[in-house]
Design a protein around this motif. Sequence first.
Motif, PDB file in Angstrom:
ATOM      1  N   LEU A 125       5.639   6.266  -7.731  1.00  0.00           N
ATOM      2  CA  LEU A 125       5.037   5.328  -6.845  1.00  0.00           C
ATOM      3  C   LEU A 125       3.545   4.867  -7.809  1.00  0.00           C
ATOM      4  O   LEU A 125       3.175   3.666  -7.823  1.00  0.00           O
ATOM      5  CB  LEU A 125       4.802   5.870  -5.524  1.00  0.00           C
ATOM      6  N   PHE A 126       2.628   5.879  -8.209  1.00  0.00           N
ATOM      7  CA  PHE A 126       1.526   5.388  -8.921  1.00  0.00           C
ATOM      8  C   PHE A 126       1.922   4.912 -10.102  1.00  0.00           C
ATOM      9  O   PHE A 126       1.281   4.081 -10.642  1.00  0.00           O
ATOM     10  CB  PHE A 126       0.903   7.019  -9.243  1.00  0.00           C
ATOM     11  N   THR A 128       4.319   3.022 -11.073  1.00  0.00           N
ATOM     12  CA  THR A 128       4.979   1.564 -10.557  1.00  0.00           C
ATOM     13  C   THR A 128       3.548   0.495 -10.213  1.00  0.00           C
ATOM     14  O   THR A 128       3.670  -0.440 -10.579  1.00  0.00           O
ATOM     15  CB  THR A 128       5.954   1.780  -9.565  1.00  0.00           C
ATOM     16  N   TYR A 129       2.822   1.241  -9.287  1.00  0.00           N
ATOM     17  CA  TYR A 129       1.574   0.485  -9.049  1.00  0.00           C
ATOM     18  C   TYR A 129       0.565   0.323 -10.277  1.00  0.00           C
ATOM     19  O   TYR A 129       0.194  -1.132 -10.227  1.00  0.00           O
ATOM     20  CB  TYR A 129       0.916   1.210  -8.008  1.00  0.00           C
ATOM     21  N   GLU A 132       1.454  -2.935 -12.393  1.00  0.00           N
ATOM     22  CA  GLU A 132       1.061  -4.034 -11.878  1.00  0.00           C
ATOM     23  C   GLU A 132      -0.545  -4.401 -11.834  1.00  0.00           C
ATOM     24  O   GLU A 132      -0.836  -5.567 -11.596  1.00  0.00           O
ATOM     25  CB  GLU A 132       1.533  -4.165 -10.396  1.00  0.00           C
ATOM     26  N   VAL A 133      -1.485  -3.467 -12.214  1.00  0.00           N
ATOM     27  CA  VAL A 133      -2.639  -3.579 -12.044  1.00  0.00           C
ATOM     28  C   VAL A 133      -3.188  -4.444 -13.491  1.00  0.00           C
ATOM     29  O   VAL A 133      -2.540  -4.107 -14.487  1.00  0.00           O
ATOM     30  CB  VAL A 133      -3.545  -2.327 -12.107  1.00  0.00           C
ATOM     31  N   LEU A 147      -8.615   1.174  -6.465  1.00  0.00           N
ATOM     32  CA  LEU A 147      -7.396   1.782  -7.047  1.00  0.00           C
ATOM     33  C   LEU A 147      -7.370   3.122  -6.047  1.00  0.00           C
ATOM     34  O   LEU A 147      -6.115   3.434  -5.708  1.00  0.00           O
ATOM     35  CB  LEU A 147      -7.613   2.400  -8.583  1.00  0.00           C
ATOM     36  N   GLU A 150      -5.685   2.147  -2.756  1.00  0.00           N
ATOM     37  CA  GLU A 150      -4.176   2.078  -2.933  1.00  0.00           C
ATOM     38  C   GLU A 150      -3.474   3.246  -3.132  1.00  0.00           C
ATOM     39  O   GLU A 150      -2.167   3.403  -2.586  1.00  0.00           O
ATOM     40  CB  GLU A 150      -3.783   1.014  -4.041  1.00  0.00           C
ATOM     41  N   LEU A 151      -3.874   4.120  -4.016  1.00  0.00           N
ATOM     42  CA  LEU A 151      -3.194   5.560  -4.096  1.00  0.00           C
ATOM     43  C   LEU A 151      -3.108   6.410  -2.962  1.00  0.00           C
ATOM     44  O   LEU A 151      -2.106   6.929  -2.865  1.00  0.00           O
ATOM     45  CB  LEU A 151      -3.860   6.116  -5.296  1.00  0.00           C
ATOM     46  N   ARG A 154      -0.255   4.801  -0.741  1.00  0.00           N
ATOM     47  CA  ARG A 154       1.069   5.303  -1.466  1.00  0.00           C
ATOM     48  C   ARG A 154       1.162   6.811  -1.353  1.00  0.00           C
ATOM     49  O   ARG A 154       2.456   7.137  -1.179  1.00  0.00           O
ATOM     50  CB  ARG A 154       0.909   4.832  -2.928  1.00  0.00           C
TER      51      ARG A 154
END
Length: 175
Positions: A125-126, A128-129, A132-133, A147, A150-151, A154
């Motif tokens: 998940l980290f 993949t995110y 996109e950044v 950041l 968001e982490l 997730r």
Amino acid sequence: MAAAKAEKKAEGEGGEAPKKGGKKKLILMLAPLLLLGIGAGLWFGGILPKLLGIGGAHPEAQAEAAAQAPPAPTPAFIDLPEIVSNLNVPSGRRASFVRLRAKLEIADSTQVPAVTEAMPRLVDLFATYLREVRPDELRGSAGSHRLREELIARASVAASPARVTDVLFVEILVQ
């Protein structure tokens, strides 16, 4: 005339009637104020609540309640493996990468096994995110704060039922 002189004597030299009970009135007015002041001093000094048994349990009862209460959960910190990911850059620009080392703070140390079992999902998940950044989104303290938020969101989903309270950055390197 004698009656007028006697009347003047009774009224006093100033022509006024003599004051009767002036000290009594003053005492009757000041006594409640004095009692109120003493009561407030005893109340806020903590003496009156103790005398009345108000405002908390006795020390023995407090000790018993503390002994019966479950211990507060202790937080735990779990290292995340290093994540290296490419960032989302517009076409025609040079590739940009981020290297992230972090620790997860969980609310209860008894949940460490659940979080370590979910570690592959967390890393996925980290990463993949992070793909996109954009690099400019990571600049400054505001970028780090976004950041982190968001982490945390997730990580809370991936490590459920364990509660992730924070993501602590050990290293963030953007190239």
